[in-house]
Motif scaffolding. Structure first.
Motif, PDB file in Angstrom:
ATOM      1  N   SER A 147      64.029  38.630  31.521  1.00 13.63           N
ATOM      2  CA  SER A 147      65.499  40.032  30.999  1.00 13.63           C
ATOM      3  C   SER A 147      64.800  40.679  30.189  1.00 13.63           C
ATOM      4  O   SER A 147      65.302  41.683  30.287  1.00 13.63           O
ATOM      5  CB  SER A 147      66.578  39.247  30.612  1.00 13.63           C
ATOM      6  OG  SER A 147      66.170  37.770  30.327  1.00 13.63           O
ATOM      7  N   GLU A 148      63.693  40.288  29.240  1.00 14.37           N
ATOM      8  CA  GLU A 148      63.739  41.801  28.615  1.00 14.37           C
ATOM      9  C   GLU A 148      62.708  42.429  28.818  1.00 14.37           C
ATOM     10  O   GLU A 148      63.063  44.209  29.086  1.00 14.37           O
ATOM     11  CB  GLU A 148      62.635  40.840  27.439  1.00 14.37           C
ATOM     12  CG  GLU A 148      64.051  40.267  26.564  1.00 14.37           C
ATOM     13  CD  GLU A 148      63.058  39.495  25.102  1.00 14.37           C
ATOM     14  OE1 GLU A 148      63.664  39.114  24.207  1.00 14.37           O
ATOM     15  OE2 GLU A 148      61.614  38.508  25.917  1.00 14.37           O
ATOM     16  N   ILE A 149      61.623  42.009  29.956  1.00 12.60           N
ATOM     17  CA  ILE A 149      61.252  43.026  31.099  1.00 12.60           C
ATOM     18  C   ILE A 149      62.282  43.680  32.083  1.00 12.60           C
ATOM     19  O   ILE A 149      61.592  45.348  32.208  1.00 12.60           O
ATOM     20  CB  ILE A 149      59.980  42.791  31.686  1.00 12.60           C
ATOM     21  CG1 ILE A 149      59.158  41.447  30.980  1.00 12.60           C
ATOM     22  CG2 ILE A 149      59.705  43.205  33.020  1.00 12.60           C
ATOM     23  CD1 ILE A 149      57.890  40.529  31.518  1.00 12.60           C
ATOM     24  N   ALA A 150      63.127  43.534  32.579  1.00 10.56           N
ATOM     25  CA  ALA A 150      63.615  43.727  33.140  1.00 10.56           C
ATOM     26  C   ALA A 150      64.744  44.893  32.204  1.00 10.56           C
ATOM     27  O   ALA A 150      64.833  45.747  32.860  1.00 10.56           O
ATOM     28  CB  ALA A 150      65.016  42.796  33.805  1.00 10.56           C
ATOM     29  N   GLN A 151      64.803  45.018  31.828  1.00 13.01           N
ATOM     30  CA  GLN A 151      65.861  45.791  30.616  1.00 13.01           C
ATOM     31  C   GLN A 151      64.756  46.800  30.296  1.00 13.01           C
ATOM     32  O   GLN A 151      65.035  47.406  30.550  1.00 13.01           O
ATOM     33  CB  GLN A 151      66.604  44.712  29.146  1.00 13.01           C
ATOM     34  CG  GLN A 151      67.511  45.694  28.100  1.00 13.01           C
ATOM     35  CD  GLN A 151      68.274  45.261  27.157  1.00 13.01           C
ATOM     36  OE1 GLN A 151      67.211  43.857  27.499  1.00 13.01           O
ATOM     37  NE2 GLN A 151      69.079  45.622  26.959  1.00 13.01           N
ATOM     38  N   LYS A 152      64.217  46.162  29.971  1.00 15.44           N
ATOM     39  CA  LYS A 152      62.449  47.931  29.162  1.00 15.44           C
ATOM     40  C   LYS A 152      62.129  48.040  30.812  1.00 15.44           C
ATOM     41  O   LYS A 152      62.112  49.787  29.859  1.00 15.44           O
ATOM     42  CB  LYS A 152      61.709  46.306  28.305  1.00 15.44           C
ATOM     43  CG  LYS A 152      60.352  48.438  28.027  1.00 15.44           C
ATOM     44  CD  LYS A 152      59.348  46.933  27.388  1.00 15.44           C
ATOM     45  CE  LYS A 152      58.443  47.963  26.471  1.00 15.44           C
ATOM     46  NZ  LYS A 152      59.024  48.495  25.551  1.00 15.44           N
ATOM     47  N   LEU A 153      62.005  47.847  31.357  1.00 20.57           N
ATOM     48  CA  LEU A 153      61.786  48.696  32.633  1.00 20.57           C
ATOM     49  C   LEU A 153      63.087  49.550  33.523  1.00 20.57           C
ATOM     50  O   LEU A 153      63.102  49.479  34.789  1.00 20.57           O
ATOM     51  CB  LEU A 153      61.043  48.597  33.692  1.00 20.57           C
ATOM     52  CG  LEU A 153      59.469  47.742  33.140  1.00 20.57           C
ATOM     53  CD1 LEU A 153      58.889  46.662  33.902  1.00 20.57           C
ATOM     54  CD2 LEU A 153      58.765  48.880  32.189  1.00 20.57           C
ATOM     55  N   GLY A 154      63.567  48.835  33.443  1.00 17.77           N
ATOM     56  CA  GLY A 154      65.471  49.251  33.784  1.00 17.77           C
ATOM     57  C   GLY A 154      65.080  49.268  35.704  1.00 17.77           C
ATOM     58  O   GLY A 154      65.106  49.465  36.189  1.00 17.77           O
ATOM     59  N   THR A 155      64.818  47.764  35.388  1.00 20.67           N
ATOM     60  CA  THR A 155      64.580  46.963  36.947  1.00 20.67           C
ATOM     61  C   THR A 155      65.127  46.389  36.896  1.00 20.67           C
ATOM     62  O   THR A 155      65.715  45.239  35.688  1.00 20.67           O
ATOM     63  CB  THR A 155      62.711  47.252  37.129  1.00 20.67           C
ATOM     64  OG1 THR A 155      62.257  48.010  37.238  1.00 20.67           O
ATOM     65  CG2 THR A 155      62.629  46.457  38.707  1.00 20.67           C
ATOM     66  N   PRO A 156      66.343  45.591  37.989  1.00 21.25           N
ATOM     67  CA  PRO A 156      66.793  44.460  38.391  1.00 21.25           C
ATOM     68  C   PRO A 156      65.341  43.133  38.471  1.00 21.25           C
ATOM     69  O   PRO A 156      65.126  43.216  38.550  1.00 21.25           O
ATOM     70  CB  PRO A 156      67.325  44.225  39.881  1.00 21.25           C
ATOM     71  CG  PRO A 156      66.989  46.249  40.307  1.00 21.25           C
ATOM     72  CD  PRO A 156      65.610  46.438  39.777  1.00 21.25           C
TER      73      PRO A 156
END
Length: 176
Positions: A147-156
Motif C-alpha cells: 500500500s505504501e508503494i501504491a501511494q508513492k507511485l499513485g498506482t492502484p
C-alpha cells in the motif's frame, strides 16, 4: 567463501540438526548483508543489529521448517530478517523521518539507477519494466508495504500487487 560456493540448503539442514558451526558459517557469510537489509528498513544501526541477532535466533530455531519447494534457502534467510525488521516498524507505528535532502531525493526519484552493472541480479532487474522494477526495489530494498508503494507511485494497490507477483516470477525465471 564466495557466494556461489556457499551451500545454503546444506547449511540450514545442519542448523536444523543442531550444528552450531553451520550457524556460525551462515553468520560469517551473510551477517553484514543482513545488517544492511535491516538497516535500510529500520534506519537505526543498533536496532538493525538487534534485528539481525533475533533473525539468527529465528533461523537457528526454524531451520527445520525451511521448504526448498517454496524458494531458495538464501532467500528464506533474508526474508526472516526482512520480516522481523518490517514487523518492528509496523509494531512501533512509527515513521522513519528522513532529512529534507533525502525527502526531496525520494520525491524526485521515479526509477532506480544501477551504477554497478555487474551480476546476474542486476541484469535480471534491468529486464523488468521500469515501473515494475521500482515496485520490487521499494518492496525488497526499501521495505515499503504494497500500500505504501501504491501511494508513492499513485498506482492502484491491486496493480502494484500484480506487478510485484509477476516481477518476482520473472526474476526467478531469469535467475534460474
Amino acid at each position: 567463501m564466495p557466494e556461489t560456493l556457499f551451500d545454503y540448503p546444506a547449511c540450514l539442514s545442519a542448523c536444523a540438526r543442531g550444528d552450531q558451526r553451520a550457524l556460525r558459517q551462515l553468520y560469517e557469510q551473510d551477517s553484514s548483508r543482513l545488517l544492511g537489509v535491516a538497516l535500510r528498513i529500520v534506519r537505526d544501526k543498533a536496532l538493525a543489529e538487534d534485528i539481525v541477532h533475533d533473525a539468527f535466533i529465528r533461523i537457528w530455531r526454524g531451520a527445520g521448517s525451511f521448504d526448498p519447494v517454496r524458494g531458495s534457502a538464501r532467500g528464506w534467510v533474508f526474508s526472516v530478517t526482512r520480516h522481523l525488521a518490517l514487523n518492528h516498524v509496523r509494531n512501533q507505528h512509527r515513521e522513519v523521518a528522513l532529512g529534507e535532502e533525502h525527502e526531496q531525493l525520494a520525491a524526485d526519484t521515479v526509477t532506480f539507477e544501477f551504477p554497478a552493472r555487474s551480476g546476474q541480479m542486476h541484469t535480471c532487474l534491468e529486464q523488468l519494466d521500469p515501473a515494475r522494477r521500482t515496485c520490487i526495489l521499494h518492496a525488497y530494498v526499501d521495505g515499503y508495504s504494497h500500500s505504501e508503494i501504491a501511494q508513492k507511485l499513485g498506482t492502484p494497490l491491486g496493480t502494484v500487487k500484480a506487478w510485484i507477483k509477476r516481477s518476482l516470477t520473472a526474476l526467478r525465471e531469469c535467475m534460474a
